[in-house]
Design a protein around this motif. Structure first.
Motif, PDB file in Angstrom:
ATOM      1  N   SER A  53       2.841  -8.217  -5.827  1.00  0.00           N
ATOM      2  CA  SER A  53       2.928  -6.677  -7.009  1.00  0.00           C
ATOM      3  C   SER A  53       2.988  -7.423  -7.836  1.00  0.00           C
ATOM      4  O   SER A  53       2.614  -7.049  -9.454  1.00  0.00           O
ATOM      5  CB  SER A  53       4.007  -5.790  -6.618  1.00  0.00           C
ATOM      6  OG  SER A  53       5.347  -5.943  -6.518  1.00  0.00           O
TER       7      SER A  53
ATOM      8  N   THR B  36      -0.419  -7.845 -10.005  1.00  0.00           N
ATOM      9  CA  THR B  36      -1.239  -6.684 -10.268  1.00  0.00           C
ATOM     10  C   THR B  36      -0.344  -5.471 -11.192  1.00  0.00           C
ATOM     11  O   THR B  36      -1.117  -4.469 -11.952  1.00  0.00           O
ATOM     12  CB  THR B  36      -1.218  -5.719  -9.097  1.00  0.00           C
ATOM     13  OG1 THR B  36       0.044  -5.718  -8.573  1.00  0.00           O
ATOM     14  CG2 THR B  36      -2.360  -6.680  -8.130  1.00  0.00           C
ATOM     15  N   ASP B  37       0.637  -5.734 -11.535  1.00  0.00           N
ATOM     16  CA  ASP B  37       1.818  -5.260 -12.751  1.00  0.00           C
ATOM     17  C   ASP B  37       1.628  -5.856 -13.711  1.00  0.00           C
ATOM     18  O   ASP B  37       1.350  -6.410 -14.012  1.00  0.00           O
ATOM     19  CB  ASP B  37       3.369  -4.757 -11.626  1.00  0.00           C
ATOM     20  CG  ASP B  37       3.810  -4.351 -10.985  1.00  0.00           C
ATOM     21  OD1 ASP B  37       2.928  -3.871 -10.469  1.00  0.00           O
ATOM     22  OD2 ASP B  37       4.821  -4.422  -9.834  1.00  0.00           O
TER      23      ASP B  37
ATOM     24  N   ARG C 178       3.623   1.667  -0.723  1.00  0.00           N
ATOM     25  CA  ARG C 178       4.318   2.194  -2.503  1.00  0.00           C
ATOM     26  C   ARG C 178       3.231   2.665  -3.505  1.00  0.00           C
ATOM     27  O   ARG C 178       4.025   3.264  -4.420  1.00  0.00           O
ATOM     28  CB  ARG C 178       4.926  -0.072  -3.070  1.00  0.00           C
ATOM     29  CG  ARG C 178       4.927   0.245  -4.336  1.00  0.00           C
ATOM     30  CD  ARG C 178       5.075  -1.064  -4.965  1.00  0.00           C
ATOM     31  NE  ARG C 178       4.873  -1.225  -6.604  1.00  0.00           N
ATOM     32  CZ  ARG C 178       4.874  -2.246  -7.106  1.00  0.00           C
ATOM     33  NH1 ARG C 178       5.464  -3.348  -7.148  1.00  0.00           N
ATOM     34  NH2 ARG C 178       5.476  -1.318  -8.939  1.00  0.00           N
ATOM     35  N   ILE C 179       2.623   2.046  -3.511  1.00  0.00           N
ATOM     36  CA  ILE C 179       0.877   2.568  -4.451  1.00  0.00           C
ATOM     37  C   ILE C 179       0.740   3.884  -4.029  1.00  0.00           C
ATOM     38  O   ILE C 179       0.917   4.528  -4.449  1.00  0.00           O
ATOM     39  CB  ILE C 179       0.224   2.066  -4.468  1.00  0.00           C
ATOM     40  CG1 ILE C 179      -0.043   0.477  -5.276  1.00  0.00           C
ATOM     41  CG2 ILE C 179      -1.616   2.699  -5.015  1.00  0.00           C
ATOM     42  CD1 ILE C 179      -1.357   0.023  -4.322  1.00  0.00           C
TER      43      ILE C 179
ATOM     44  N   TRP D 166      10.973   3.868  -6.105  1.00  0.00           N
ATOM     45  CA  TRP D 166      10.547   2.687  -5.166  1.00  0.00           C
ATOM     46  C   TRP D 166      11.187   1.835  -4.602  1.00  0.00           C
ATOM     47  O   TRP D 166      12.103   1.760  -3.134  1.00  0.00           O
ATOM     48  CB  TRP D 166       8.835   2.014  -4.988  1.00  0.00           C
ATOM     49  CG  TRP D 166       8.797   1.355  -3.767  1.00  0.00           C
ATOM     50  CD1 TRP D 166       8.274  -0.327  -4.634  1.00  0.00           C
ATOM     51  CD2 TRP D 166       8.177   1.367  -2.851  1.00  0.00           C
ATOM     52  NE1 TRP D 166       8.070  -1.255  -3.412  1.00  0.00           N
ATOM     53  CE2 TRP D 166       8.074  -0.268  -1.921  1.00  0.00           C
ATOM     54  CE3 TRP D 166       8.115   1.780  -2.228  1.00  0.00           C
ATOM     55  CZ2 TRP D 166       8.090   0.029  -1.010  1.00  0.00           C
ATOM     56  CZ3 TRP D 166       8.207   2.580  -0.672  1.00  0.00           C
ATOM     57  CH2 TRP D 166       8.074   0.617  -0.218  1.00  0.00           C
TER      58      TRP D 166
ATOM     59  N   ALA E 245       0.696  -1.284  -0.243  1.00  0.00           N
ATOM     60  CA  ALA E 245       0.217  -0.310  -0.255  1.00  0.00           C
ATOM     61  C   ALA E 245       1.124   1.111   0.234  1.00  0.00           C
ATOM     62  O   ALA E 245       1.192   2.463  -0.690  1.00  0.00           O
ATOM     63  CB  ALA E 245      -1.058  -0.254   0.965  1.00  0.00           C
TER      64      ALA E 245
ATOM     65  N   GLU F 145       8.689   1.571 -10.358  1.00  0.00           N
ATOM     66  CA  GLU F 145       9.403   0.852 -10.032  1.00  0.00           C
ATOM     67  C   GLU F 145      10.245   1.180  -9.403  1.00  0.00           C
ATOM     68  O   GLU F 145      10.354   0.567  -8.400  1.00  0.00           O
ATOM     69  CB  GLU F 145       8.613  -0.332 -10.542  1.00  0.00           C
ATOM     70  CG  GLU F 145       7.370  -0.378 -11.028  1.00  0.00           C
ATOM     71  CD  GLU F 145       6.763  -1.418 -11.913  1.00  0.00           C
ATOM     72  OE1 GLU F 145       7.806  -1.913 -12.512  1.00  0.00           O
ATOM     73  OE2 GLU F 145       6.109  -1.597 -12.354  1.00  0.00           O
TER      74      GLU F 145
ATOM     75  N   THR G  39       6.551   3.921 -15.855  1.00  0.00           N
ATOM     76  CA  THR G  39       6.302   2.715 -14.649  1.00  0.00           C
ATOM     77  C   THR G  39       7.278   2.643 -14.615  1.00  0.00           C
ATOM     78  O   THR G  39       7.244   2.264 -12.893  1.00  0.00           O
ATOM     79  CB  THR G  39       5.327   1.902 -15.432  1.00  0.00           C
ATOM     80  OG1 THR G  39       3.863   2.236 -15.743  1.00  0.00           O
ATOM     81  CG2 THR G  39       5.044   0.694 -14.973  1.00  0.00           C
TER      82      THR G  39
ATOM     83  N   GLU H  55       4.331   5.521  -5.322  1.00  0.00           N
ATOM     84  CA  GLU H  55       4.469   5.322  -6.921  1.00  0.00           C
ATOM     85  C   GLU H  55       3.958   7.374  -7.518  1.00  0.00           C
ATOM     86  O   GLU H  55       4.148   7.993  -8.347  1.00  0.00           O
ATOM     87  CB  GLU H  55       4.570   4.591  -7.180  1.00  0.00           C
ATOM     88  CG  GLU H  55       5.689   3.153  -7.186  1.00  0.00           C
ATOM     89  CD  GLU H  55       5.171   2.168  -8.111  1.00  0.00           C
ATOM     90  OE1 GLU H  55       3.973   1.903  -8.898  1.00  0.00           O
ATOM     91  OE2 GLU H  55       5.985   0.846  -7.996  1.00  0.00           O
ATOM     92  N   ARG H  56       2.670   7.099  -6.726  1.00  0.00           N
ATOM     93  CA  ARG H  56       1.286   8.097  -7.228  1.00  0.00           C
ATOM     94  C   ARG H  56       1.988   9.798  -6.678  1.00  0.00           C
ATOM     95  O   ARG H  56       1.739  10.297  -7.844  1.00  0.00           O
ATOM     96  CB  ARG H  56       0.223   7.750  -6.721  1.00  0.00           C
ATOM     97  CG  ARG H  56      -0.881   8.641  -7.602  1.00  0.00           C
ATOM     98  CD  ARG H  56      -2.088   7.831  -6.565  1.00  0.00           C
ATOM     99  NE  ARG H  56      -2.452   7.130  -6.901  1.00  0.00           N
ATOM    100  CZ  ARG H  56      -3.876   6.470  -7.310  1.00  0.00           C
ATOM    101  NH1 ARG H  56      -4.326   6.567  -6.174  1.00  0.00           N
ATOM    102  NH2 ARG H  56      -3.974   5.160  -7.915  1.00  0.00           N
TER     103      ARG H  56
END
Length: 393
Positions: free
Chosen positions: A196, A199-200, A53-54, A138, A51, A135, A131, A57-58
């Motif tokens: 991940s 989902t990636d 990480r999301i 992170w 979470a 990544e 993207t 990244e955003r």
């Protein structure tokens, strides 16, 4: 089920001679020994890391990418075509000349136009540079933080300076809060990488990276279960030493800072060679194979643990060879070129209409990846190498 559990946790396999699980089950007040159940803590922590990480990244990595003019989105998309899409999804993503000729006649297109369609369609499924930048940023932040924590913790630990302390009084070695946090954080991070992957954006190295993360999780869990945390912490620190440099080189590559990428790749390569080909065998393997033999003697899980560490050393040699190839090519050409390894970590540079003999820097690779397959796909030489490394652990 009880019989299976008793077989799996057989004392004769896991523990030295004349030691039983009962001996470790009731320590003195204020003393804690590692227990396999502690590892379950890593699972909810992994979800928390995922979470974070999301959000990272955003709200942090993405603005950084935009400030470097790395825009989100994919390049030119292939025009919709039902016939070609069916071939792409169910037959082949890289048609040979026979397929190309047949499709050319069927659609009344030039062969080059069909080739271009497949090239653009393949690129649609690849992660954008934006993207990959997010990544890598992170991973860079995590590797840097965990390496810094590991060094600070180990600096005050006696086994950092005299590895025989890894085996004195084994397996009755107290689990300290610092060691516990170090282990669980590393384990949770690799669990989060496994989560991940589903989902990636799907990448060509999906299976390779999945196996790599699974092996890392298994090694960390194994060393925790039989209380080899002291030497395990040294192994993790040695592998973390170069990982953040690889990710930093990838960031420079994605941002098109070629000279910086080349420089970081050289630094990464030097650190990688020193830690994996010198420190690891002379410091880590020396204590696990020889010092431990003298102090505690061999037993079944000791043999397995050392076998896994030796396999890891073989991987280090292979990765070092791949990194050296990239470094030599970079010196000959004056810059780091395409990933020699194949997109490992990420999946790769976008294909262009021009020959790919020397793209200035592959826009993406897991680092330049000597290890590229695994997770280093960086455009710059540095990016690919890692590996892994895993790491490695």
């Amino acid at each position: 089920m009880a019989a299976l559990s008793a077989w799996f946790w057989n004392e004769r396999f896991w523990l030295p001679h004349n030691v039983t699980w009962a001996d470790l089950a009731d320590p003195a007040p204020g003393v804690e020994y590692p227990k396999a159940g502690h590892l379950l803590t890593a699972l909810p922590l992994a979800l928390g890391i995922f979470a974070v990480r999301i959000l990272f990244e955003r709200f942090i990595a993405s603005p950084c990418a935009q400030s470097l003019h790395i825009q989100a989105g994919v390049g030119r998309r292939a025009q919709p075509n039902a016939v070609l899409e069916k071939v792409f999804t169910s037959i082949t993503k890289n048609p040979d000349s026979r397929h190309l000729d047949g499709l050319s006649k069927q659609l009344d297109w030039e062969v080059r136009k069909v080739q271009r369609w497949f090239r653009q369609r393949r690129n649609q499924d690849k992660p954008s540079t934006h993207t990959k930048f997010c990544e890598s940023m992170w991973r860079y932040m995590f590797y840097l933080c965990i390496f810094t924590y590991g060094i600070r913790f180990l600096w005050q630990s006696p086994w950092m300076w005299d590895t025989r302390h890894c085996w004195y009084n084994y397996p009755y070695q107290v689990l300290t809060p610092g060691l516990y946090h170090y282990y669980v954080a590393e384990l949770a991070f690799y669990w989060s990488l496994m989560f991940s992957q589903f989902t990636d954006i799907k990448r060509k190295d999906f299976l390779i990276m999945f196996i790599h993360h699974l092996a890392t999780v298994s090694l960390i869990s194994f060393s925790y279960a039989n209380n080899m945390l002291r030497v395990g912490s040294l192994v993790m620190c040695v592998h973390d030493a170069s990982d953040f440099l690889l990710e930093l080189a990838k960031l420079a590559n994605y941002a098109k800072f070629q000279r910086l990428c080349d420089f970081l790749f050289i630094v990464f390569s030097v650190i990688f060679f020193i830690t994996r080909l010198v420190i690891y065998p002379l410091w880590i393997l020396n204590t696990t194979l020889f010092e431990s033999w003298v102090i505690i003697g061999p037993y079944p899980s000791w043999w397995l643990f050392n076998s896994l560490l030796l396999v890891l050393q073989v991987l280090h040699i292979i990765w070092s060879y791949l990194i050296a190839r990239i470094a030599i090519k970079a010196m000959l050409r004056g810059k780091v070129c395409n990933d020699v390894r194949s997109d490992i970590e990420s999946s790769s540079e976008e294909e262009s209409d021009m020959p790919k003999e020397c793209l200035k820097a592959s826009p993406h690779t897991p680092p330049l990846s000597p290890k590229g397959e695994n997770g280093t796909n960086g455009h710059c030489a540095a990016t690919k190498a890692r590996t892994q490394n895993h790491s490695s652990w």
